[in-house]
Design a protein around this motif. Sequence first.
Motif, short mmCIF file in Angstrom:
data_model
loop_
_atom_site.label_atom_id
_atom_site.label_comp_id
_atom_site.label_asym_id
_atom_site.label_seq_id
_atom_site.Cartn_x
_atom_site.Cartn_y
_atom_site.Cartn_z
N GLU A 106 -11.92 11.16 9.52
CA GLU A 106 -12.12 11.98 8.33
C GLU A 106 -10.86 12.00 7.46
O GLU A 106 -10.95 12.06 6.24
CB GLU A 106 -12.65 13.38 8.65
N MET A 107 -9.70 11.92 8.11
CA MET A 107 -8.47 11.85 7.32
C MET A 107 -8.37 10.52 6.58
O MET A 107 -7.91 10.46 5.43
CB MET A 107 -7.24 12.02 8.23
N GLU A 108 -8.81 9.45 7.23
CA GLU A 108 -8.81 8.14 6.57
C GLU A 108 -9.75 8.17 5.36
O GLU A 108 -9.45 7.59 4.31
CB GLU A 108 -9.22 7.05 7.56
N VAL A 109 -10.87 8.83 5.54
CA VAL A 109 -11.84 8.91 4.45
C VAL A 109 -11.26 9.75 3.30
O VAL A 109 -11.38 9.39 2.12
CB VAL A 109 -13.17 9.49 4.95
N PHE A 110 -10.61 10.86 3.64
CA PHE A 110 -9.97 11.69 2.61
C PHE A 110 -8.94 10.86 1.83
O PHE A 110 -8.91 10.86 0.59
CB PHE A 110 -9.30 12.89 3.29
N MET B 96 0.84 -1.21 0.00
CA MET B 96 0.00 0.00 0.00
C MET B 96 0.87 1.25 0.00
O MET B 96 1.63 1.48 0.93
CB MET B 96 -0.91 0.00 1.24
N LYS B 97 0.71 2.05 -1.04
CA LYS B 97 1.46 3.29 -1.12
C LYS B 97 0.87 4.31 -0.16
O LYS B 97 -0.33 4.45 -0.04
CB LYS B 97 1.34 3.83 -2.56
N LYS B 98 1.73 5.06 0.51
CA LYS B 98 1.25 6.07 1.45
C LYS B 98 1.01 7.39 0.72
O LYS B 98 1.80 7.77 -0.15
CB LYS B 98 2.26 6.27 2.56
N LEU B 99 -0.04 8.08 1.12
CA LEU B 99 -0.33 9.40 0.57
C LEU B 99 0.53 10.42 1.29
O LEU B 99 0.49 10.54 2.51
CB LEU B 99 -1.82 9.73 0.77
N LYS B 100 1.31 11.19 0.52
CA LYS B 100 2.26 12.14 1.13
C LYS B 100 1.57 13.50 1.29
O LYS B 100 1.14 14.11 0.31
CB LYS B 100 3.51 12.23 0.27
N ASN C 28 -2.20 13.60 13.97
CA ASN C 28 -2.96 12.47 13.44
C ASN C 28 -2.37 11.99 12.13
O ASN C 28 -2.15 10.79 11.93
CB ASN C 28 -4.43 12.85 13.21
N ILE C 29 -2.11 12.93 11.21
CA ILE C 29 -1.55 12.57 9.91
C ILE C 29 -0.21 11.86 10.09
O ILE C 29 0.07 10.86 9.43
CB ILE C 29 -1.41 13.84 9.02
N ALA C 30 0.58 12.36 11.02
CA ALA C 30 1.91 11.78 11.22
C ALA C 30 1.86 10.40 11.87
O ALA C 30 2.64 9.51 11.53
CB ALA C 30 2.75 12.72 12.09
N ASN C 31 0.95 10.21 12.79
CA ASN C 31 1.05 9.04 13.67
C ASN C 31 -0.16 8.14 13.74
O ASN C 31 -0.07 7.04 14.26
CB ASN C 31 1.32 9.52 15.11
N ARG C 32 -1.31 8.60 13.34
CA ARG C 32 -2.50 7.81 13.64
C ARG C 32 -3.33 7.46 12.42
O ARG C 32 -4.34 6.78 12.54
CB ARG C 32 -3.39 8.56 14.65
#
Lengths: 338, 338, 338, 338
Positions: D294-298, D1-5, D21-25
């Motif tokens: 919401e970040m996961e959904v984005f 799985m490629k990570k979104l930067k 959250n973006i960095a760690n969760r």
Amino acid sequence: MKKLKVGVIGVGRLGYEHTCNIANRVPGMELVAICDGNVSRAQQVADELNVEKIYADPAAMCADPEVEAVAIFTNTASHVDMIRIAMEAGKHVFCEKPLAENVEKCLAAEEIIKAHPNQVFMLGFMRRFDKSYRIAKKKIENGDIGKVVLVRCYSQDPRSTFDSYLPFAPTSGGQFIDMSIHDIDLIRWLTGSEPKKIWAIGGCFEFPQFKEWDDGDNVSCLMQCENDVMAFMFANRTAAHGSAVETEIVGTHGTLRIGATPSSSLVEVLSENGVCDECYQDFVSRWHDAYITEMEVFRDYVAAGKVAEPTVYDGTKATRIAYACKESFLKNELLTLD
Amino acid sequence: MKKLKVGVIGVGRLGYEHTCNIANRVPGMELVAICDGNVSRAQQVADELNVEKIYADPAAMCADPEVEAVAIFTNTASHVDMIRIAMEAGKHVFCEKPLAENVEKCLAAEEIIKAHPNQVFMLGFMRRFDKSYRIAKKKIENGDIGKVVLVRCYSQDPRSTFDSYLPFAPTSGGQFIDMSIHDIDLIRWLTGSEPKKIWAIGGCFEFPQFKEWDDGDNVSCLMQCENDVMAFMFANRTAAHGSAVETEIVGTHGTLRIGATPSSSLVEVLSENGVCDECYQDFVSRWHDAYITEMEVFRDYVAAGKVAEPTVYDGTKATRIAYACKESFLKNELLTLD
Amino acid sequence: MKKLKVGVIGVGRLGYEHTCNIANRVPGMELVAICDGNVSRAQQVADELNVEKIYADPAAMCADPEVEAVAIFTNTASHVDMIRIAMEAGKHVFCEKPLAENVEKCLAAEEIIKAHPNQVFMLGFMRRFDKSYRIAKKKIENGDIGKVVLVRCYSQDPRSTFDSYLPFAPTSGGQFIDMSIHDIDLIRWLTGSEPKKIWAIGGCFEFPQFKEWDDGDNVSCLMQCENDVMAFMFANRTAAHGSAVETEIVGTHGTLRIGATPSSSLVEVLSENGVCDECYQDFVSRWHDAYITEMEVFRDYVAAGKVAEPTVYDGTKATRIAYACKESFLKNELLTLD
Amino acid sequence: MKKLKVGVIGVGRLGYEHTCNIANRVPGMELVAICDGNVSRAQQVADELNVEKIYADPAAMCADPEVEAVAIFTNTASHVDMIRIAMEAGKHVFCEKPLAENVEKCLAAEEIIKAHPNQVFMLGFMRRFDKSYRIAKKKIENGDIGKVVLVRCYSQDPRSTFDSYLPFAPTSGGQFIDMSIHDIDLIRWLTGSEPKKIWAIGGCFEFPQFKEWDDGDNVSCLMQCENDVMAFMFANRTAAHGSAVETEIVGTHGTLRIGATPSSSLVEVLSENGVCDECYQDFVSRWHDAYITEMEVFRDYVAAGKVAEPTVYDGTKATRIAYACKESFLKNELLTLD
């Protein structure tokens, strides 16, 4: 902030949950290796979590110098072996509860850990890290409820997951060793005292097969602690409403209840059934955050080089008491603990 | 509908409450006479309730042909004497719990009552007549929770009334005989089974004077019933939140909780303390309606000429078990009941 | 204590409930006469309650010198006539709400009552006498929640009784006049202020027949009071969970909620639906005690010769506001009240 | 799985929370750059989170080819500028609510986003991603409560954080635009309908300074939607019990309540205050998990190349309605929306 590099052993159901947490939800931890006897499973999880190194052999993974800490999520019978391998390889160790399936092995684990005083060892009684239990502990320490008088602990798994539990039942050790051991740890932690007398009872109210396993489908135990604090435990796997881990601490000046209504969300449903709170239906959801917090705490212990709690001794003591419960239950006698 | 003409003996605190109910709140009952050793108290209550006849001597009141039924609200030590006088005078008898302060007297009461089979005798375990307990009993009988597995009973009086209780403490018989006897009756009633083994413990966590009275300020007891049903009781007089009589019945397919939050009204208070339910602060308020219902039930038993429940035997059995709890507590031993 | 001798007019559903209360549950009241156009119904109730005098004609009953007070439980359209007959016969009068079906009749009632200043008149807005509402009122007056900011009122009858309601729906006056009038009275009573602007809306979400009756099956109204306090009302007859009369008072320093969970007992049911509180299923059960308390209060007003509350003016004002709500709803316009 | 930067703009209070959250969760996201006008703040957060790139200038960060998506957490007034810069640089964009401080800017944002149809844009109405709200939405869609009739929304910030809010009050836009806009979005989302008429009221019940800001310290609004669904909103910043975001959806066959008791844990405290649930004391704790979801959904929208919800149009519509509420409040008139 340097990240703690972790290798995990065992990526079964709960191991997978922990492994995902280490990879994605615990700041300051980095998942660098996955070990599982089932290599294709290890590969699958590694792919999902972008981990490069996989191992079939725990000793091989523990020999990897990149791995700083090892987290053990294998079956109980192998825990002490895994602890030995990892400790002797110089790693910090996190081990899922229970420490071992009998007291002798627990004592062996104590010896191993004592021999490596500069490595951190932590045992995964995750309830201690649940937000609600931490709030309760703080209120008790703060004197909010006066002196603790009674601790009441229910550990009920939901009926909705009973079928998936049944295959594991014969080898689980039974309700006291598999379920109530969490409550035994809570009682020791919340009261700061040790049980001195216990009487355990129970029966097969619905499932006669529990009798074959020297167990009851519903069991309970009354304990008298050294400081006269009373503790009552109850366990089954058939709670209609959900994953019902409930703890009540009665003090001389107030009472705390944790999880009496184990609501899985802030939604109330008003229907012909009345005003209802729907509850957690599995333990992994109920303790999701606690599993993360305990990893963060482990990380902090490692960073601080401090002795971690719960200790290996907490594991031994809980195991000893759980076996005493089972003995009392089987003999239907009052037992005095040493 | 002919009204049942009742004479009461004893118009102290609880007796007064009952007497007011008989006079004003129980359709089909008429209060015709009041007896109290304290004649001026009897006169005062009679004036308030428009009752013409007052007596100082129970025998004199029982000789009054207008009186059809006698309700006994005197101190426990005199219960059996009052029962004898009323029964031998041919009256129906309602007697407040407990039946007597020891088993011997209970057995004497049994003999008296057996000798007058055409008169109704009913014992005042009022919890059986509380709306919530009746709903629970019905749901159990209806099979809603499957087979009963565990009954948990808390009887806690509020700290707010502790000082008014203290003068009565030395002669009350103690927590098991004065408080838990209600729970013993509930356990027998809800499970339809008798305890066969018990272990009672406790301690003086705040008030050392309880030790002088062979009692603890907080006590508990685990019971194993003949059908293996488990029962746990807990009692004290210092509940911070109120009059906290709580009963939980765990079944194989569901659980009922009664009074876990003993809200005294439908008001929720949202304040800096959170979302709070205020609770009953005295037992008379908590059981107000149950006291009325039990009188209505007594009235109906008399009208129907039927054997009333709770019976005199319920009184003896509960007393016997309460004394066994006390013995187990004092010896710290597991007791087997006959 | 002299008993107040009461004659009742109307022993239909709610009238029967009140009549039983007067006969059996209100100390200091004596039921001496029953009047009902349906004489056989009057006779039946009289037999049940041991009442000797029955009447078909209200004027005849009001001419009876034994009757000191008259309680009116007839249909709304006859209320003012009954008040006139009883008042002119020199009796104290209790009248069930609403005062009348239109404002003109309310004003006529005011004139009658003003003409008999030495007789007590009291209107039956029973919610003011419910234990929970009295507690809330006291807390507000005590300043516990600071200054009142918002009152939110829900009046929902249970879906379980919807069918029995339907026959009365066409002539009931509709949700605002039949249901919300209680909330209008509560808002006036709890805030001590009068609405100055209102906007009412709603619709037929399930039952198109409400449209024929110039009504909605679900309606609501926002009010602005003279002191800027806000009030929101909502009404329907289809609450799945029960008789759901809920009132919330938000203050600057705290909030009170009444009946948000209208639990009918202290039982919690733990089942596959979660942890559930079962709710009242009919309004007579919900307000049982309030109906008794309001009679006790009426009795005390008569004994003290004091002006009773709720007054006839409370009846007129609530009616006026209810009609304004209906007008706003029908026009879908914002209305300013005089 | 490629990570979104991801690169973030703005690491103030809420921006910092999101950035952590973006960095760690958030699995599948990688924080690669931090931009903040306050460079030392950017550096501090970058150090803490092991991020190499920091920027003072948003355009510079958006020019970085490593950055695939930009998350905007700056002050509201700059949102549309940031959206333009990021969109024109070819990035996917997540923007914290509200979209803009007026409708004109919202319309400008719509144009920008329409011009870049292959880039994902998502607006951060996080309540839609809260577990409890998602459960409620699902139950509604599933027909569990029949047809929606009324949505009631409370947005109350706790009194405990009032002082920290006050400095922002004059420029916040006021209760409707800053607080109720969340509820406006919820109403649109939960009912699938748009308000057609509104009436907003309120007052200064404790803090006269709100008047200077064309606002009330407590405000409310009743809305009529196109399908006649009713919606009631209430807002303040002084809830004694905590961060009290409460939503109730009444349907023809059942009702859902979200957050009526916003318990911050599973602990109940039994004390002289009764049985109490302690509540969330700040919105960041209350919505912690929703911010992650919401970040996961984005992330998933970006991965799928799908149009994200909430859309830019949801932002415009909510803003338009919030301004209409304010206008109605200021004029004390009923407004019809186009």
